[in-house]
Design a protein around this motif. Structure first.
Motif, PDB file in Angstrom:
ATOM      1  N   ILE A 192      -1.123  10.086  -6.229  1.00  0.00           N
ATOM      2  CA  ILE A 192       0.165  10.528  -5.697  1.00  0.00           C
ATOM      3  C   ILE A 192       1.299   9.751  -6.345  1.00  0.00           C
ATOM      4  CG2 ILE A 192       1.602  10.593  -3.612  1.00  0.00           C
ATOM      5  CD1 ILE A 192      -0.999  11.069  -2.027  1.00  0.00           C
ATOM      6  N   HIS A 193       1.085   8.458  -6.516  1.00  0.00           N
ATOM      7  CA  HIS A 193       2.105   7.628  -7.162  1.00  0.00           C
ATOM      8  C   HIS A 193       2.329   8.072  -8.605  1.00  0.00           C
ATOM      9  CE1 HIS A 193       3.701   3.316  -8.151  1.00  0.00           C
ATOM     10  NE2 HIS A 193       4.646   4.241  -8.190  1.00  0.00           N
ATOM     11  N   GLY A 194       1.234   8.361  -9.297  1.00  0.00           N
ATOM     12  CA  GLY A 194       1.356   8.766 -10.693  1.00  0.00           C
ATOM     13  C   GLY A 194       2.093  10.081 -10.852  1.00  0.00           C
ATOM     14  N   SER A 195       1.674  11.087 -10.110  1.00  0.00           N
ATOM     15  CA  SER A 195       2.341  12.396 -10.141  1.00  0.00           C
ATOM     16  C   SER A 195       1.887  13.184  -8.926  1.00  0.00           C
ATOM     17  CB  SER A 195       2.007  13.154 -11.425  1.00  0.00           C
ATOM     18  OG  SER A 195       2.515  14.476 -11.354  1.00  0.00           O
ATOM     19  N   GLU A 196       2.806  13.395  -8.003  1.00  0.00           N
ATOM     20  CA  GLU A 196       2.444  14.107  -6.780  1.00  0.00           C
ATOM     21  C   GLU A 196       2.055  15.555  -7.081  1.00  0.00           C
ATOM     22  OE1 GLU A 196       4.347  14.893  -2.338  1.00  0.00           O
ATOM     23  OE2 GLU A 196       5.072  13.246  -3.592  1.00  0.00           O
ATOM     24  N   VAL A 197       2.727  16.167  -8.048  1.00  0.00           N
ATOM     25  CA  VAL A 197       2.406  17.549  -8.424  1.00  0.00           C
ATOM     26  C   VAL A 197       1.001  17.624  -9.010  1.00  0.00           C
ATOM     27  CG1 VAL A 197       3.016  19.470  -9.920  1.00  0.00           C
ATOM     28  CG2 VAL A 197       4.824  18.152  -8.797  1.00  0.00           C
ATOM     29  N   ALA A 198       0.679  16.693  -9.911  1.00  0.00           N
ATOM     30  CA  ALA A 198      -0.649  16.677 -10.520  1.00  0.00           C
ATOM     31  C   ALA A 198      -1.721  16.408  -9.477  1.00  0.00           C
ATOM     32  CB  ALA A 198      -0.706  15.623 -11.623  1.00  0.00           C
ATOM     33  N   LEU A 224      14.708   9.287   0.568  1.00  0.00           N
ATOM     34  CA  LEU A 224      13.643   8.657   1.358  1.00  0.00           C
ATOM     35  C   LEU A 224      14.042   7.242   1.737  1.00  0.00           C
ATOM     36  CD1 LEU A 224      10.787   8.465   2.542  1.00  0.00           C
ATOM     37  CD2 LEU A 224       9.952   7.909   0.244  1.00  0.00           C
ATOM     38  N   ALA A 225      14.630   6.513   0.801  1.00  0.00           N
ATOM     39  CA  ALA A 225      15.073   5.149   1.084  1.00  0.00           C
ATOM     40  C   ALA A 225      16.109   5.139   2.198  1.00  0.00           C
ATOM     41  CB  ALA A 225      15.633   4.505  -0.180  1.00  0.00           C
ATOM     42  N   MET A 226      17.055   6.073   2.157  1.00  0.00           N
ATOM     43  CA  MET A 226      18.097   6.132   3.188  1.00  0.00           C
ATOM     44  C   MET A 226      17.524   6.515   4.543  1.00  0.00           C
ATOM     45  SD  MET A 226      20.769   5.117   1.729  1.00  0.00           S
ATOM     46  CE  MET A 226      21.944   5.488   3.033  1.00  0.00           C
ATOM     47  N   ALA A 227      16.528   7.402   4.548  1.00  0.00           N
ATOM     48  CA  ALA A 227      15.920   7.820   5.812  1.00  0.00           C
ATOM     49  C   ALA A 227      15.186   6.652   6.467  1.00  0.00           C
ATOM     50  CB  ALA A 227      14.956   8.981   5.569  1.00  0.00           C
ATOM     51  N   THR A 228      14.406   5.910   5.694  1.00  0.00           N
ATOM     52  CA  THR A 228      13.688   4.757   6.258  1.00  0.00           C
ATOM     53  C   THR A 228      14.661   3.658   6.659  1.00  0.00           C
ATOM     54  OG1 THR A 228      13.323   3.896   4.005  1.00  0.00           O
ATOM     55  CG2 THR A 228      11.572   5.233   4.982  1.00  0.00           C
ATOM     56  N   LEU A 229      15.745   3.515   5.899  1.00  0.00           N
ATOM     57  CA  LEU A 229      16.781   2.550   6.283  1.00  0.00           C
ATOM     58  C   LEU A 229      17.379   2.924   7.625  1.00  0.00           C
ATOM     59  CD1 LEU A 229      18.766   0.235   5.732  1.00  0.00           C
ATOM     60  CD2 LEU A 229      20.144   1.838   4.388  1.00  0.00           C
ATOM     61  N   GLY A 230      17.672   4.213   7.801  1.00  0.00           N
ATOM     62  CA  GLY A 230      18.213   4.670   9.071  1.00  0.00           C
ATOM     63  C   GLY A 230      17.253   4.436  10.220  1.00  0.00           C
ATOM     64  N   LEU A 231      15.952   4.647   9.977  1.00  0.00           N
ATOM     65  CA  LEU A 231      14.950   4.405  11.014  1.00  0.00           C
ATOM     66  C   LEU A 231      14.966   2.946  11.449  1.00  0.00           C
ATOM     67  CD1 LEU A 231      12.465   5.145  12.699  1.00  0.00           C
ATOM     68  CD2 LEU A 231      11.067   4.778  10.645  1.00  0.00           C
ATOM     69  N   GLY A 232      14.992   2.041  10.480  1.00  0.00           N
ATOM     70  CA  GLY A 232      15.027   0.620  10.808  1.00  0.00           C
ATOM     71  C   GLY A 232      16.274   0.240  11.580  1.00  0.00           C
ATOM     72  N   ILE A 233      17.425   0.813  11.197  1.00  0.00           N
ATOM     73  CA  ILE A 233      18.677   0.503  11.885  1.00  0.00           C
ATOM     74  C   ILE A 233      18.648   1.010  13.322  1.00  0.00           C
ATOM     75  CG2 ILE A 233      21.138   1.054  11.943  1.00  0.00           C
ATOM     76  CD1 ILE A 233      21.104   0.998   8.886  1.00  0.00           C
ATOM     77  N   LEU A 255       0.832  -1.197   0.000  1.00  0.00           N
ATOM     78  CA  LEU A 255       0.000   0.000   0.000  1.00  0.00           C
ATOM     79  C   LEU A 255       0.870   1.252   0.000  1.00  0.00           C
ATOM     80  CD1 LEU A 255      -2.783  -0.960   2.587  1.00  0.00           C
ATOM     81  CD2 LEU A 255      -3.031  -0.787   0.109  1.00  0.00           C
ATOM     82  N   LEU A 256       1.986   1.175   0.721  1.00  0.00           N
ATOM     83  CA  LEU A 256       2.895   2.316   0.807  1.00  0.00           C
ATOM     84  C   LEU A 256       3.766   2.445  -0.436  1.00  0.00           C
ATOM     85  CD1 LEU A 256       4.150   4.592   2.584  1.00  0.00           C
ATOM     86  CD2 LEU A 256       5.750   2.859   3.439  1.00  0.00           C
ATOM     87  N   MET A 257       4.363   1.331  -0.868  1.00  0.00           N
ATOM     88  CA  MET A 257       5.308   1.362  -1.980  1.00  0.00           C
ATOM     89  C   MET A 257       4.617   1.274  -3.335  1.00  0.00           C
ATOM     90  SD  MET A 257       8.482  -0.982  -0.633  1.00  0.00           S
ATOM     91  CE  MET A 257       9.240  -0.885  -2.245  1.00  0.00           C
ATOM     92  N   GLY A 258       3.787   0.249  -3.506  1.00  0.00           N
ATOM     93  CA  GLY A 258       3.201  -0.012  -4.805  1.00  0.00           C
ATOM     94  C   GLY A 258       2.123   0.969  -5.201  1.00  0.00           C
ATOM     95  N   TYR A 259       1.273   1.345  -4.249  1.00  0.00           N
ATOM     96  CA  TYR A 259       0.139   2.208  -4.569  1.00  0.00           C
ATOM     97  C   TYR A 259       0.433   3.686  -4.352  1.00  0.00           C
ATOM     98  CZ  TYR A 259      -2.792  -1.907  -5.094  1.00  0.00           C
ATOM     99  OH  TYR A 259      -3.322  -3.090  -5.536  1.00  0.00           O
ATOM    100  N   THR A 260       1.334   4.006  -3.423  1.00  0.00           N
ATOM    101  CA  THR A 260       1.620   5.413  -3.123  1.00  0.00           C
ATOM    102  C   THR A 260       2.986   5.845  -3.631  1.00  0.00           C
ATOM    103  OG1 THR A 260       0.376   4.987  -1.077  1.00  0.00           O
ATOM    104  CG2 THR A 260       1.378   7.138  -1.293  1.00  0.00           C
ATOM    105  N   GLY A 261       3.857   4.887  -3.930  1.00  0.00           N
ATOM    106  CA  GLY A 261       5.164   5.224  -4.480  1.00  0.00           C
ATOM    107  C   GLY A 261       6.170   5.713  -3.466  1.00  0.00           C
ATOM    108  N   GLN A 262       6.000   5.340  -2.181  1.00  0.00           N
ATOM    109  CA  GLN A 262       6.915   5.769  -1.124  1.00  0.00           C
ATOM    110  C   GLN A 262       7.751   4.574  -0.676  1.00  0.00           C
ATOM    111  OE1 GLN A 262       6.736   9.227  -0.462  1.00  0.00           O
ATOM    112  NE2 GLN A 262       5.334   8.951  -2.190  1.00  0.00           N
ATOM    113  N   ILE A 263       9.051   4.672  -0.831  1.00  0.00           N
ATOM    114  CA  ILE A 263       9.946   3.554  -0.525  1.00  0.00           C
ATOM    115  C   ILE A 263      10.187   3.461   0.981  1.00  0.00           C
ATOM    116  CG2 ILE A 263      12.254   2.595  -0.912  1.00  0.00           C
ATOM    117  CD1 ILE A 263      12.316   4.156  -3.541  1.00  0.00           C
TER     118      ILE A 263
END
Length: 327
Positions: free
Chosen positions: A191-197, A115-124, A51-59
């Motif tokens: 949002i996944h398609g285009s956050e600006v749009a 974003l990927a590095m931030a979430t990685l840091g959170l997990g660590i 739901l987060l990655m595939g549908y919203t595009g947030q890693i």
């Protein structure tokens, strides 16, 4: 009948229920039940992550941290404080949700590799805290978890745990499918398609991203709590980096923006280590190869790619059959 199952979310859910109901007929021993239970638990987490990655595009490369928080919340509260398992599970989910809510706004302002590095840091960070707080968590040695009881009845045995996990998987799948087909789901896909749009047409992108981030974290926490009680003993590996990569790989292999793809991906990559048990130490290499091959040959994932190919074949017009006179 085929159209019923492929085009209707209710048909897909019914098919999943049918598979889960029939599957115990083929689970001939405790080992097979254990694998099926682990598949269900992984699938629950992967659905939330999709739901987060595939549908919203947030890693997110730190989702195992939320899974570990739920597991250790149940372990610590039931072992050290004598809380009822359901209360500990709920407390872990609420605490994880609040943590995700607190971190979501600053983290989700980032994009792409940052974003990927931030979430990685959170997990660590979560993994380090679990390792260091030995007086509560047992540190690297792990901690035992009490039995799961509801109204004085203990859930014990593979069949009982399979029933619990199968019902929870059906519930999470139903909730995810309904969310996707709702206005909220359409906003997430926008949002996944285009956050600006999406912003231009009036979607509050920050609010929706925060909501789905919190929801996926809470789902992971609940699955972690259930897993802790099922296994009976947990270690910090539950919240480790490799577990986060496993979860992301399940999403990518099964199919981004595919709920049933999440289940297929979880099943394939939960069974795979069992098949490779004789090749100790090579699981990481195999996971990497599978991820690379999937991104190269099936960039949309297994289920969406196969579905797309099936639709293309069905759309190809058949050549007219010539009559005997025409010949």
């Amino acid at each position: 009948m085929t159209n019923f199952f492929t085009r209707s979310r209710h048909g897909g859910l019914l098919l999943l229920a049918l598979v889960l109901a029939i599957l115990p007929l083929f689970l001939t021993n405790a080992f097979y039940y254990d694998v099926a239970i682990r598949i269900a638990l992984n699938a629950i987490v992967v659905i939330g992550l999709n739901l987060l990655m595939g549908y919203t595009g947030q890693i997110s490369l730190g989702h195992a941290g939320f899974y570990g928080l739920g597991a250790y919340a149940s372990a610590v509260l039931t072992t050290h404080y004598g809380w009822p398992p359901l209360a500990a599970l709920a407390a872990g989910a609420v605490a994880t949700g609040l943590l995700a809510l607190l971190l979501a706004r600053p983290v989700l302002k980032l994009k792409g590799h940052t974003l990927a590095m931030a979430t990685l840091g959170l997990g660590i960070i979560i993994s380090i805290v679990i390792n260091n707080e030995t007086q509560w968590t047992g540190g690297p040695d792990g901690i035992g978890v009490s039995a799961f009881t509801v109204a004085g009845l203990e859930i014990a045995g593979e069949k009982s745990w399979y029933l619990v996990c199968a019902v929870l998987l059906l519930l999470v799948t139903w909730l995810a499918l309904n969310l996707i087909d709702s206005p909220v789901g359409r906003a997430l896909q926008a949002i996944h398609g285009s956050e600006v749009a999406a912003r231009v047409v009036g979607v509050d992108t920050t609010r929706f991203k925060v909501r789905v981030f919190v929801l996926s974290a809470v789902i992971a926490s609940i699955a972690g709590s259930i897993s802790a009680h099922y296994i009976g003993f947990i270690t910090p590996n539950l919240a480790g980096f490799f577990h986060s990569i496993e979860l992301v790989t399940m999403v990518v292999v099964g199919g981004m923006a595919s709920i049933f793809g999440s289940i297929i991906g979880a099943a394939l990559l939960t069974i795979l280590p069992q098949l490779l048990s004789s090749f100790e130490g090579w699981e990481t290499v195999v996971f990497g190869v599978i991820l690379m091959a999937t991104m190269i040959f099936m960039p949309k994932g297994l289920v969406p790619s196969l579905a797309s190919r099936s639709r293309k074949r069905a759309a190809v017009p058949k050549a007219p059959v010539k009559s005997a006179q025409e010949v």
